[in-house]
Design a protein around this motif. Structure first.
Motif, PDB file in Angstrom:
ATOM      1  N   THR A 168      95.573  88.407 -56.037  1.00 42.59           N
ATOM      2  CA  THR A 168      96.340  89.114 -55.018  1.00 42.59           C
ATOM      3  C   THR A 168      95.426  89.723 -53.961  1.00 42.59           C
ATOM      4  O   THR A 168      94.482  90.449 -54.291  1.00 42.59           O
ATOM      5  CB  THR A 168      97.157  90.253 -55.658  1.00 42.59           C
ATOM      6  OG1 THR A 168      97.980  89.721 -56.694  1.00 42.59           O
ATOM      7  CG2 THR A 168      98.017  90.945 -54.632  1.00 42.59           C
ATOM      8  N   SER A 169      95.724  89.452 -52.703  1.00 43.61           N
ATOM      9  CA  SER A 169      95.089  90.119 -51.573  1.00 43.61           C
ATOM     10  C   SER A 169      96.079  91.153 -51.056  1.00 43.61           C
ATOM     11  O   SER A 169      97.221  90.813 -50.745  1.00 43.61           O
ATOM     12  CB  SER A 169      94.753  89.116 -50.471  1.00 43.61           C
ATOM     13  OG  SER A 169      93.830  88.152 -50.936  1.00 43.61           O
ATOM     14  N   ALA A 170      95.653  92.411 -50.946  1.00 40.70           N
ATOM     15  CA  ALA A 170      96.634  93.476 -50.745  1.00 40.70           C
ATOM     16  C   ALA A 170      96.199  94.494 -49.694  1.00 40.70           C
ATOM     17  O   ALA A 170      95.029  94.581 -49.318  1.00 40.70           O
ATOM     18  CB  ALA A 170      96.888  94.197 -52.065  1.00 40.70           C
ATOM     19  N   LEU A 171      97.187  95.236 -49.241  1.00 40.32           N
ATOM     20  CA  LEU A 171      96.988  96.534 -48.602  1.00 40.32           C
ATOM     21  C   LEU A 171      97.888  97.507 -49.346  1.00 40.32           C
ATOM     22  O   LEU A 171      99.103  97.549 -49.124  1.00 40.32           O
ATOM     23  CB  LEU A 171      97.344  96.508 -47.110  1.00 40.32           C
ATOM     24  CG  LEU A 171      97.489  97.890 -46.449  1.00 40.32           C
ATOM     25  CD1 LEU A 171      96.231  98.730 -46.629  1.00 40.32           C
ATOM     26  CD2 LEU A 171      97.859  97.761 -44.979  1.00 40.32           C
ATOM     27  N   LEU A 172      97.303  98.256 -50.265  1.00 37.64           N
ATOM     28  CA  LEU A 172      98.037  99.251 -51.030  1.00 37.64           C
ATOM     29  C   LEU A 172      97.636 100.634 -50.534  1.00 37.64           C
ATOM     30  O   LEU A 172      96.451 100.968 -50.506  1.00 37.64           O
ATOM     31  CB  LEU A 172      97.746  99.132 -52.528  1.00 37.64           C
ATOM     32  CG  LEU A 172      98.040  97.776 -53.187  1.00 37.64           C
ATOM     33  CD1 LEU A 172      97.838  97.874 -54.698  1.00 37.64           C
ATOM     34  CD2 LEU A 172      99.445  97.289 -52.864  1.00 37.64           C
ATOM     35  N   SER A 173      98.626 101.420 -50.144  1.00 34.24           N
ATOM     36  CA  SER A 173      98.374 102.771 -49.664  1.00 34.24           C
ATOM     37  C   SER A 173      98.348 103.751 -50.829  1.00 34.24           C
ATOM     38  O   SER A 173      98.708 103.416 -51.961  1.00 34.24           O
ATOM     39  CB  SER A 173      99.457 103.183 -48.665  1.00 34.24           C
ATOM     40  OG  SER A 173     100.710 103.305 -49.339  1.00 34.24           O
ATOM     41  N   ASP A 174      97.946 104.979 -50.545  1.00 35.10           N
ATOM     42  CA  ASP A 174      97.942 106.011 -51.579  1.00 35.10           C
ATOM     43  C   ASP A 174      99.335 106.181 -52.179  1.00 35.10           C
ATOM     44  O   ASP A 174      99.478 106.367 -53.389  1.00 35.10           O
ATOM     45  CB  ASP A 174      97.475 107.350 -50.987  1.00 35.10           C
ATOM     46  CG  ASP A 174      95.984 107.362 -50.673  1.00 35.10           C
ATOM     47  OD1 ASP A 174      95.232 106.612 -51.317  1.00 35.10           O
ATOM     48  OD2 ASP A 174      95.574 108.130 -49.787  1.00 35.10           O
ATOM     49  N   ASN A 175     100.362 106.111 -51.335  1.00 38.74           N
ATOM     50  CA  ASN A 175     101.729 106.329 -51.809  1.00 38.74           C
ATOM     51  C   ASN A 175     102.223 105.218 -52.725  1.00 38.74           C
ATOM     52  O   ASN A 175     102.996 105.470 -53.648  1.00 38.74           O
ATOM     53  CB  ASN A 175     102.688 106.487 -50.629  1.00 38.74           C
ATOM     54  CG  ASN A 175     102.470 107.776 -49.867  1.00 38.74           C
ATOM     55  OD1 ASN A 175     101.956 108.749 -50.419  1.00 38.74           O
ATOM     56  ND2 ASN A 175     102.848 107.788 -48.601  1.00 38.74           N
ATOM     57  N   TYR A 200      91.928  97.217 -49.547  1.00 38.22           N
ATOM     58  CA  TYR A 200      91.085  97.903 -48.578  1.00 38.22           C
ATOM     59  C   TYR A 200      90.670  99.284 -49.086  1.00 38.22           C
ATOM     60  O   TYR A 200      91.319  99.871 -49.957  1.00 38.22           O
ATOM     61  CB  TYR A 200      91.868  98.169 -47.285  1.00 38.22           C
ATOM     62  CG  TYR A 200      92.174  97.007 -46.402  1.00 38.22           C
ATOM     63  CD1 TYR A 200      91.287  96.608 -45.409  1.00 38.22           C
ATOM     64  CD2 TYR A 200      93.391  96.337 -46.503  1.00 38.22           C
ATOM     65  CE1 TYR A 200      91.592  95.570 -44.545  1.00 38.22           C
ATOM     66  CE2 TYR A 200      93.708  95.293 -45.650  1.00 38.22           C
ATOM     67  CZ  TYR A 200      92.812  94.916 -44.666  1.00 38.22           C
ATOM     68  OH  TYR A 200      93.120  93.896 -43.811  1.00 38.22           O
ATOM     69  N   CYS A 201      89.630  99.828 -48.468  1.00 33.65           N
ATOM     70  CA  CYS A 201      89.428 101.270 -48.441  1.00 33.65           C
ATOM     71  C   CYS A 201      89.422 101.671 -46.961  1.00 33.65           C
ATOM     72  O   CYS A 201      89.346 100.813 -46.086  1.00 33.65           O
ATOM     73  CB  CYS A 201      88.149 101.688 -49.148  1.00 33.65           C
ATOM     74  SG  CYS A 201      86.643 100.938 -48.505  1.00 33.65           S
ATOM     75  N   ALA A 209      94.402 103.325 -46.932  1.00 33.94           N
ATOM     76  CA  ALA A 209      94.332 102.443 -48.097  1.00 33.94           C
ATOM     77  C   ALA A 209      93.806 103.207 -49.308  1.00 33.94           C
ATOM     78  O   ALA A 209      92.992 104.119 -49.186  1.00 33.94           O
ATOM     79  CB  ALA A 209      93.451 101.244 -47.803  1.00 33.94           C
ATOM     80  N   ALA A 210      94.265 102.794 -50.475  1.00 30.94           N
ATOM     81  CA  ALA A 210      93.955 103.518 -51.706  1.00 30.94           C
ATOM     82  C   ALA A 210      92.705 103.010 -52.401  1.00 30.94           C
ATOM     83  O   ALA A 210      92.274 103.603 -53.400  1.00 30.94           O
ATOM     84  CB  ALA A 210      95.145 103.426 -52.665  1.00 30.94           C
ATOM     85  N   ASN A 229      87.287 105.073 -52.364  1.00 28.91           N
ATOM     86  CA  ASN A 229      86.664 105.162 -51.047  1.00 28.91           C
ATOM     87  C   ASN A 229      85.458 104.264 -50.824  1.00 28.91           C
ATOM     88  O   ASN A 229      85.023 104.090 -49.690  1.00 28.91           O
ATOM     89  CB  ASN A 229      86.231 106.616 -50.788  1.00 28.91           C
ATOM     90  CG  ASN A 229      87.404 107.566 -50.768  1.00 28.91           C
ATOM     91  OD1 ASN A 229      88.391 107.317 -50.086  1.00 28.91           O
ATOM     92  ND2 ASN A 229      87.309 108.656 -51.523  1.00 28.91           N
ATOM     93  N   THR A 230      84.889 103.704 -51.868  1.00 28.60           N
ATOM     94  CA  THR A 230      83.628 102.982 -51.749  1.00 28.60           C
ATOM     95  C   THR A 230      83.833 101.540 -51.297  1.00 28.60           C
ATOM     96  O   THR A 230      84.660 100.820 -51.851  1.00 28.60           O
ATOM     97  CB  THR A 230      82.877 102.977 -53.092  1.00 28.60           C
ATOM     98  OG1 THR A 230      82.631 104.321 -53.489  1.00 28.60           O
ATOM     99  CG2 THR A 230      81.566 102.220 -52.989  1.00 28.60           C
ATOM    100  N   GLU A 231      83.070 101.131 -50.284  1.00 25.60           N
ATOM    101  CA  GLU A 231      83.020  99.711 -49.939  1.00 25.60           C
ATOM    102  C   GLU A 231      82.064  99.006 -50.895  1.00 25.60           C
ATOM    103  O   GLU A 231      80.987  99.526 -51.208  1.00 25.60           O
ATOM    104  CB  GLU A 231      82.529  99.522 -48.504  1.00 25.60           C
ATOM    105  CG  GLU A 231      83.537  99.904 -47.453  1.00 25.60           C
ATOM    106  CD  GLU A 231      83.130  99.396 -46.086  1.00 25.60           C
ATOM    107  OE1 GLU A 231      83.596  98.316 -45.687  1.00 25.60           O
ATOM    108  OE2 GLU A 231      82.329 100.090 -45.421  1.00 25.60           O
TER     109      GLU A 231
END
Length: 252
Positions: A168-175, A200-201, A209-210, A229-231
């Motif tokens: 899975t390639s995603a954009l998951l937010s904190d929410n 992402y971060c 992003a989460a 937060n780490t790349e």
């Protein structure tokens, strides 16, 4: 590479500059090069990783699937002997789809199109039905992009085609992170699949992003996870068929 290793998959957790294709292309190539040095077979990037989660500018930013700008990615995969799954908006005639371009180390590629759009995306994109299955040694890979994974049809279709690795390639937010990863963990356990999720971060498209890119084995047990937060890259290896374990986490 250690001959005992069967497959190594790297999840690239990155931040991008929305709409800055030159910057994002350079960053992708740098990540591919870094991952290739660790002898990974695949590196997986988040949803729309080349452009960022840019909806309103999708028409301006869309690629053709034979776009000359993508030669950089193709050449980098060949040079570093690695396959890469890259998030790209792709134009088909008058329509644009959210896609994962799967670049192979031999210079060829496959295209996966997002099947189930997140609310609001339908203003800019149409759903697609391209769904390649990649056979890597004894594993069958299926692909998903973010909201695909929340649709039970997508998950059951992957199972029905004997998928053993669900990427899975995603954009998951904190929410949304807690609920979305709970679904992915359930998918791994219910369908006996190893599940990978690259997120992402940082910020993109107005979302925070989460991070937390991670993988679960076919029993639904967490194999490895990055922080918020780490790349960097999360490397998961398979030493025997369907026996996956954490290799290492590398921060950039």
């Amino acid at each position: 590479m250690d001959e005992k290793k069967n497959i190594t998959i790297a999840l690239a957790q990155i931040s991008v500059m929305d709409g800055d294709l030159e910057y994002n292309l350079k960053k992708h190539c740098a990540v591919i090069e870094a991952t290739g040095k660790h002898h990974s077979n695949y590196v997986i990037f988040p949803e729309l990783s080349l452009t960022g989660y840019e909806l309103e500018r999708s028409d301006q930013l869309a690629f053709s699937y034979e776009d000359e700008r993508l030669i950089q990615i193709r050449s980098c995969c060949i040079t570093n002997n690695i396959n890469a799954v890259v998030g790209v908006p792709v134009r088909f005639g008058k329509d644009i789809m959210i896609c994962s371009l799967i670049f192979f180390k031999d210079g060829t590629f496959e295209l996966y199109t997002k099947h189930f759009l997140y609310p609001g995306e339908e203003q800019y994109f149409i759903p697609g039905n391209l769904d390649p299955k990649i056979i890597e040694k004894n594993e069958i890979f299926s692909f998903a992009i973010c909201a695909d994974t929340n649709n039970p049809i997508h998950r059951s279709n992957a199972y029905s085609t004997n998928t053993s690795v669900y990427i899975t390639s995603a954009l998951l937010s904190d929410n949304g992170y807690a609920n979305d990863t709970k679904v992915l963990q359930h998918t791994a356990k219910k369908y006996n699949m190893t599940v990978f999720m690259a997120n992402y971060c940082g910020e993109t498209g107005g979302y925070k992003a989460a991070g937390g890119s991670c993988a679960w084995n076919s029993s639904g047990e967490l194999i490895g996870k990055m922080d918020s937060n780490t790349e960097g890259i999360l490397l998961i290896e398979c030493t025997d068929t369907r026996e996956w374990s954490l290799d290492k986490i590398i921060a950039f």
